[in-house]
Design a protein around this motif. Structure first.
Motif, short mmCIF file in Angstrom:
data_model
loop_
_atom_site.label_atom_id
_atom_site.label_comp_id
_atom_site.label_asym_id
_atom_site.label_seq_id
_atom_site.Cartn_x
_atom_site.Cartn_y
_atom_site.Cartn_z
N LEU A 115 0.61 -1.14 -0.10
CA LEU A 115 0.08 -0.13 0.16
C LEU A 115 0.85 1.29 -0.01
O LEU A 115 2.09 1.12 0.52
N ASP A 116 0.51 2.25 -0.66
CA ASP A 116 1.22 3.50 -0.33
C ASP A 116 0.48 4.43 0.62
O ASP A 116 -0.77 4.22 1.10
N GLY A 117 1.00 5.48 0.95
CA GLY A 117 0.26 6.43 1.97
C GLY A 117 -1.11 6.88 1.77
O GLY A 117 -2.09 6.78 2.52
N GLU A 118 -1.07 7.47 0.55
CA GLU A 118 -2.61 7.85 0.05
C GLU A 118 -3.95 6.68 0.30
O GLU A 118 -4.78 6.88 0.97
N THR A 119 -3.34 5.60 -0.07
CA THR A 119 -4.17 4.46 -0.22
C THR A 119 -4.43 3.92 1.11
O THR A 119 -5.84 3.98 1.67
N LEU A 120 -3.49 4.12 2.03
CA LEU A 120 -3.61 3.53 3.54
C LEU A 120 -4.59 4.69 4.33
O LEU A 120 -5.51 4.18 5.08
N ALA A 121 -4.43 6.00 3.94
CA ALA A 121 -5.34 6.86 4.41
C ALA A 121 -6.77 6.63 4.23
O ALA A 121 -7.57 6.71 4.95
N TYR A 168 1.85 10.68 10.32
CA TYR A 168 2.15 10.01 8.84
C TYR A 168 1.16 10.12 7.85
O TYR A 168 1.37 10.81 6.82
N LEU A 169 0.20 9.68 8.14
CA LEU A 169 -1.24 9.85 7.39
C LEU A 169 -1.28 11.17 7.03
O LEU A 169 -1.72 11.66 5.70
N SER A 170 -1.32 12.20 7.97
CA SER A 170 -1.59 13.64 7.69
C SER A 170 -0.44 14.34 6.59
O SER A 170 -0.67 14.91 6.04
N LYS A 171 0.75 13.74 6.76
CA LYS A 171 1.96 14.09 5.84
C LYS A 171 1.54 13.57 4.51
O LYS A 171 1.78 14.25 3.49
N VAL A 172 1.01 12.31 4.26
CA VAL A 172 1.06 11.98 2.93
C VAL A 172 -0.57 11.99 2.37
O VAL A 172 -0.67 11.78 0.98
N SER A 173 -1.35 12.45 3.01
CA SER A 173 -2.79 12.69 2.54
C SER A 173 -3.31 13.70 2.83
O SER A 173 -3.57 14.19 4.17
N ASN A 174 -3.61 14.72 1.87
CA ASN A 174 -4.10 15.94 2.35
C ASN A 174 -5.68 15.83 2.69
O ASN A 174 -6.12 16.64 3.75
N LEU A 229 4.82 -0.99 2.89
CA LEU A 229 4.47 0.44 2.62
C LEU A 229 5.31 1.17 1.47
O LEU A 229 6.53 0.90 1.55
N LYS A 230 4.91 2.12 0.70
CA LYS A 230 5.85 2.78 -0.03
C LYS A 230 6.21 4.01 0.57
O LYS A 230 5.49 4.61 1.09
N ASN A 231 7.56 4.09 0.64
CA ASN A 231 8.26 5.27 1.49
C ASN A 231 8.59 6.24 0.77
O ASN A 231 8.08 6.32 -0.67
N TRP A 272 11.59 3.00 6.91
CA TRP A 272 10.14 2.44 7.08
C TRP A 272 9.52 3.81 7.17
O TRP A 272 9.72 4.76 8.24
N PRO A 273 8.28 3.98 6.67
CA PRO A 273 7.85 5.36 6.62
C PRO A 273 7.08 5.74 7.98
O PRO A 273 6.93 7.07 8.37
N ILE A 274 6.62 4.83 8.82
CA ILE A 274 5.99 5.27 10.01
C ILE A 274 6.96 4.72 11.27
O ILE A 274 6.62 3.75 12.13
N THR A 275 8.05 5.57 11.32
CA THR A 275 8.92 5.26 12.47
C THR A 275 8.84 6.44 13.47
O THR A 275 8.42 7.60 13.00
N GLY A 276 9.19 6.45 14.65
CA GLY A 276 9.14 7.57 15.70
C GLY A 276 10.00 7.14 16.86
O GLY A 276 10.20 5.92 17.02
N ALA A 277 10.38 8.42 17.34
CA ALA A 277 11.15 7.89 18.68
C ALA A 277 10.27 8.35 19.85
O ALA A 277 9.15 8.93 19.88
N THR A 278 10.61 7.73 21.11
CA THR A 278 10.08 8.24 22.32
C THR A 278 10.97 9.05 23.15
O THR A 278 12.16 8.58 22.98
N PHE A 279 10.47 9.88 23.59
CA PHE A 279 11.24 11.15 24.15
C PHE A 279 11.11 11.16 25.84
O PHE A 279 10.00 10.80 26.09
#
Lengths: 332, 321, 281
Positions: A115-121, A168-174, A229-231, A272-279
């Motif tokens: 899937l790519d970002g827009e489709t996932l959204a 992530y979804l907000s970034k790839v899908s308006n 996912l498509k990065n 991987w497009p949905i990566t994140g750090a914990t602070f």
């Protein structure tokens, strides 16, 4: 005789209270809970210092650290430099992880579905309602997709994973950014909410045709089928530790204020497009030795606990980032 | 003179002992009032920002959107009321049946073990009900019970709308079922104690007139105890309205208001449990506490109705309590 | 005439059958839940569980700290809630009997009984945790105590009212002061029932999770310090059962089984005690 026994018992209790080492308490993200408790367990065996961390959610951790009821906090969604200044807090990344969309479509193996970002959204926003929709088919030409209804499984409790995914979804899908937005808890148009990663994993396993999102550890432990996912670089990547590491490696830690780097949709061939750090968050107002204990614990963990983190399916911070954090501490 | 003084002092100290004891017990009783008032006050104060922002519309708004800052309690209130109703519909006849069986029908050797078994059900922590519901009950419901009910009733004209939706095993019905299992032992134990107070002479008199056992139960025992029976149901309802952990795992946590009981929903208590720790931002927290206040008031209203019903029943029975 | 009689017998049969079905229905769920509980928790339930503390993921451990913390908080909760509950019930049954104030307080008590435990946890959080600047076992004990009070008030009042007035009048006729006759005569007569009520309340609070979420939090390590965070069974069960690690999940179910078995043990020993005492009368 009874009086004596009572006296001894109460003395024992008082003595136990005095004898217990001055413990450091932290609270926050449930994502980081397993690795922090692992580090704390080993740390206590080596240094006798007790660092107690409990998971009550990132938002809860932020609330508690601002109100001063805990000594440090951990959050998946970083605070802005403005918020840090207002509340007299110091922020630093602790560990990196990822959120993985997983599905339960019979006959489709892990990482086969692309899937790519827009489709996932669109899937999560319930705009695509069947698995054999044309938009999914074009991305998966060779795959036999059934005509099954899509059931969205999301988190019922507020969660850093939700924050990461919606970021992530907000970034790839308006459309997503406009209609739903990004937060630890959002208004899902459709679907069921499960409690915790385990709840989501459970629902996905049982509901045919469902799709949801969980942390990497849950995918591995429950043998779930993840999505490729498509990065940002245009490649379809699978959610492996190496790909998460790739995403973290490209980040500009030093240049961002408060080190509040958001790692979603990072550049890089294998990221991987949905990566994140914990602070982690500390209060400047804490007594000096409490903060010193916290810093020593994390410095120890980043170095000695890296392998333990990998065993638990987390990505440890690269050493240059650790050194940057420590030099920031010295200057604060 | 000295003896009279002694007597007077003794009498004074006697009064002093009584005065102190009465004052202390009264203070403890009034403390209950203070406690409830304090909790209510605390809720109102914390919910004030949300009350100011939304007012009464909060109760009718179905949307729950933390990102946009728009909150409404309608879905939560609906879920709370419906799941509790389902729980009562199941639990009322069952607990009555259990209590009647244990006190009037069961042979003596059965009473102790079965009674203990029922109490054991009450002893299980509510979080276990939640886990068991999630891991064991919902798959079973999804595979066997829900499809069967849908096939049997789903196409009926008016009632059918209650049973729409894919059989996922979670939702208002599952929550209601788990709640009923929790509430049954609670109500049954109150009813058992109640039925045990029915004087044997009344029962024997009924037999003496030639009634069957069931007639004795339905025409003597139940009317005798009807005040307490209604009271126990209302307590069970209160318990069901506020139950958190057992419901959260099986209700599906979707802020939607749907007529189908197979669809996921949410209750006030589970919304609070899920979202309170994570909620950041004043309006979000305050809206959650507004929800808590609504539940608090809802419990009040339900219990007032119960009291009124009880007073009417007692008045009809000619008694005073 | 025959038919009429037959009809009554059929109704009787159906009615009794229905109560039997109701009981079987209830027992069915009990057996199912218990077998799940035992099946999942039995493996970890052994003595080593009682001497080791809660482990990090992937390691073996026990639940000693959670068990000790829970016992301490529940006992403290009973110490806070039971006296207030008993004294309040005394006023309701003895001094305030029949007054309007008593009716109001009884109603308020029912409201407190039905209040969701999470709201009481939030209340204690605002009252104590924020003011003292930290989570503590005392805050947790207070929340549990507040949950216990209405249970104790209800059962104690019922027990006290069951004591016949003739006993009170006899004591008064012998010249006893009001408070004396309550303490020495009425309490003694109602003692067994009141203790049952308190112990049932204890059983209820030992399984409560929601109020501890914001008051005592939890602790990975062993501590008997009530002024700081305190480990407890319900929070441990909650966190561990929702994790992906088998060792943690088994421990959680073992903890749940432990709570259930302990409450059963308390119930059973109460009944035995009561039965022997009754025989002694």
């Amino acid at each position: 005789m009874k009086m004596q026994k009572l006296l001894v018992a109460s003395l024992f209790c008082v003595g136990a209270q005095l004898a217990s080492a001055q413990q450091v308490n932290g609270a926050g993200s449930s994502f980081i809970f397993p690795v922090l408790s692992k580090w704390a367990g080993t740390y206590q065996q080596e240094t006798k210092e007790q660092i107690n961390y409990q998971s009550i959610g990132s938002g809860g951790g932020i609330r508690q650290i601002i109100q001063g009821t805990v000594d440090f906090a951990a959050t998946d969604a970083p605070l802005t430099a403005q918020e840090l200044k207002e509340n007299n807090l110091v922020q630093f990344p602790v560990i990196v992880g990822g959120v993985i969309p997983t599905h339960n479509i019979k006959g489709i193996k892990p990482n086969e579905l692309r899937l790519d970002g827009e489709t996932l959204a669109q899937v999560f926003a319930a705009k695509i309602t069947f698995w054999d929709d044309a938009r999914i088919k074009t991305l998966n030409p060779g795959l036999a997709l059934p005509h099954k209804a899509i059931t969205v499984v999301h988190r019922a409790d507020g969660s850093g994973s939700t924050w990461m995914l919606t970021n992530y979804l907000s970034k790839v899908s308006n459309d997503w950014a406009k209609e739903i937005g990004s937060d630890k808890s959002v208004k899902w148009p459709k679907g069921v909410g499960a409690k915790g990663n385990e709840g989501v994993a459970n629902y996905i396993k049982r509901i045919d045709g469902s799709i949801g999102y969980v942390e990497l550890a849950y995918v591995l432990h429950n043998n779930m089928s993840s999505v490729s996912l498509k990065n940002a670089a245009g490649n379809f990547v699978s959610p492996t530790l190496d790909n998460l590491k790739a995403a973290a490696g490209n980040a500009d830690w030093a240049g961002t204020e408060g080190m509040a780097v958001v790692l979603t949709n990072q550049p890089g061939a294998t990221s991987w497009p949905i990566t994140g750090a914990t602070f982690g968050l500390m209060r400047l107002k804490n007594t000096a030795d409490v903060n010193a204990k916290i810093k020593t614990f994390f410095s120890w963990s980043w170095r000695q606990g890296a392998q333990q983190a990998v065993d638990l399916a987390y990505v440890p911070l690269p050493l240059n980032v650790v050194e940057k954090i420590e030099s920031n501490w010295k200057s604060q | 003179m000295k003896f009279n003084e002694f007597k007077q002092n003794a009498a004074n100290s006697r009064r002093m002992g009584d005065v102190i004891f009465q004052a202390v017990t009264k203070a403890c009783a009034l403390f209950l009032l203070v406690l409830v008032f304090a909790i209510g006050w605390q809720l109102v104060v914390s919910a004030m920002p949300a009350i100011k922002a939304f007012g009464w519309d909060f109760l009718l708004n179905e949307s729950w959107d933390p990102v946009m800052g728009e909150f409404g309690a309608a879905a939560s209130i609906w879920g709370t009321v419906v799941s509790s109703l389902i729980a009562l519909i199941i639990a009322v006849p069952v607990s009555l049946g259990v209590a009647i069986f244990l006190t009037q029908i069961a042979p003596n050797f059965m009473r102790r073990p079965v009674g203990i078994a029922v109490e054991l059900l009450a002893a299980i922590p509510s979080i276990i009900y939640g886990f068991w519901g999630l891991f064991v009950l919902t798959p079973w419901l999804a595979e066997y019970v829900q499809p069967w009910i849908y096939e049997a009733f789903g196409n009926w004209p008016v009632v059918g709308v209650l049973f729409q939706g894919p059989p996922m095993g979670i939702g208002l019905f599952s929550a209601g079922l788990v709640l009923s299992i929790m509430v049954i032992p609670f109500m049954a134990s109150i009813l058992i104690d109640l039925f045990n107070t029915v004087p044997t002479q009344l029962k024997e008199a009924s037999y003496g007139l030639g009634s069957t056992r069931f007639e004795m139960i339905s025409k003597v025992v139940i009317p005798y105890a009807r005040v307490g029976i209604v009271g126990s149901f209302m307590l069970g309802l209160g318990r069901a309205l506020g139950e958190t952990m057992a419901v959260t795992f099986v209700i599906g946590n979707a802020h939607i208001l749907s007529p189908s009981i197979f669809e996921p929903g949410t209750t006030i208590a589970s919304t609070l449990a899920n979202e309170f720790s994570e909620a950041s931002g004043g309006l979000y927290v305050s809206s959650l506490l507004y929800l808590g206040l609504v539940l608090f008031l809802l419990t009040f209203v339900v219990l007032i109705c119960a009291r009124l019903m009880l007073w009417r029943l007692t008045y009809q029975a000619g008694g005073k309590r | 005439m025959q038919w009429h009689y037959l009809k009554r017998r059929i109704v009787n049969f159906i009615g009794i059958a229905l109560t039997l079905i109701a009981t079987a229905f209830t027992l069915f769920w009990l057996v199912w839940i218990l077998t799940t509980l035992i099946g999942k928790g039995w493996q970890a339930l052994d003595f080593s569980m009682l001497v080791q503390d809660t482990p990090p993921p992937g390691e073996i451990g026990g639940l000693r700290n959670a068990l000790v913390g829970s016992i301490m908080m529940c006992l403290a909760g009973v110490a806070i809630g039971a006296p207030i509950g008993v004294l309040a019930a005394t006023w309701l049954a003895e001094y305030g009997r029949g007054t309007k104030l008593a009716a109001i307080i009884r109603f308020v008590n029912d409201v407190l009984l039905s209040a969701p435990s999470i709201i009481i946890g939030i209340f204690v959080y605002a009252l104590i945790v924020l003011k003292t600047g930290g989570f503590s076992g005392w805050a947790g004990a207070l929340a549990l105590g507040i949950i216990l009070i209405p249970v104790v008030v209800r059962t104690s009042e019922d027990m006290l009212l069951l004591v016949p007035d003739t006993l009170r009048e006899a004591a008064a006729a012998l010249g006893a002061q009001r408070w004396r006759l309550i303490v020495s005569v009425v309490y003694r007569a109602a003692m067994r029932g009141m203790i049952t009520g308190i112990l049932l309340g204890f059983a209820r609070i030992s399984g409560e999770t929601a109020p501890l979420l914001f008051t005592a939090l939890n602790n990975q390590f062993f501590s008997m310090d009530m002024s700081n965070v305190l480990a407890n069974l319900p929070m441990m069960i909650f966190q561990y059962a929702m994790s992906p690690y088998e060792s943690w999940q088994t421990l959680a179910w073992a903890g749940a089984l432990l709570i259930t078995l302990s409450i059963l043990a308390i119930n059973l020993s109460l009944r035995l005690f009561w039965r022997d005492a009754k025989k002694g009368h």
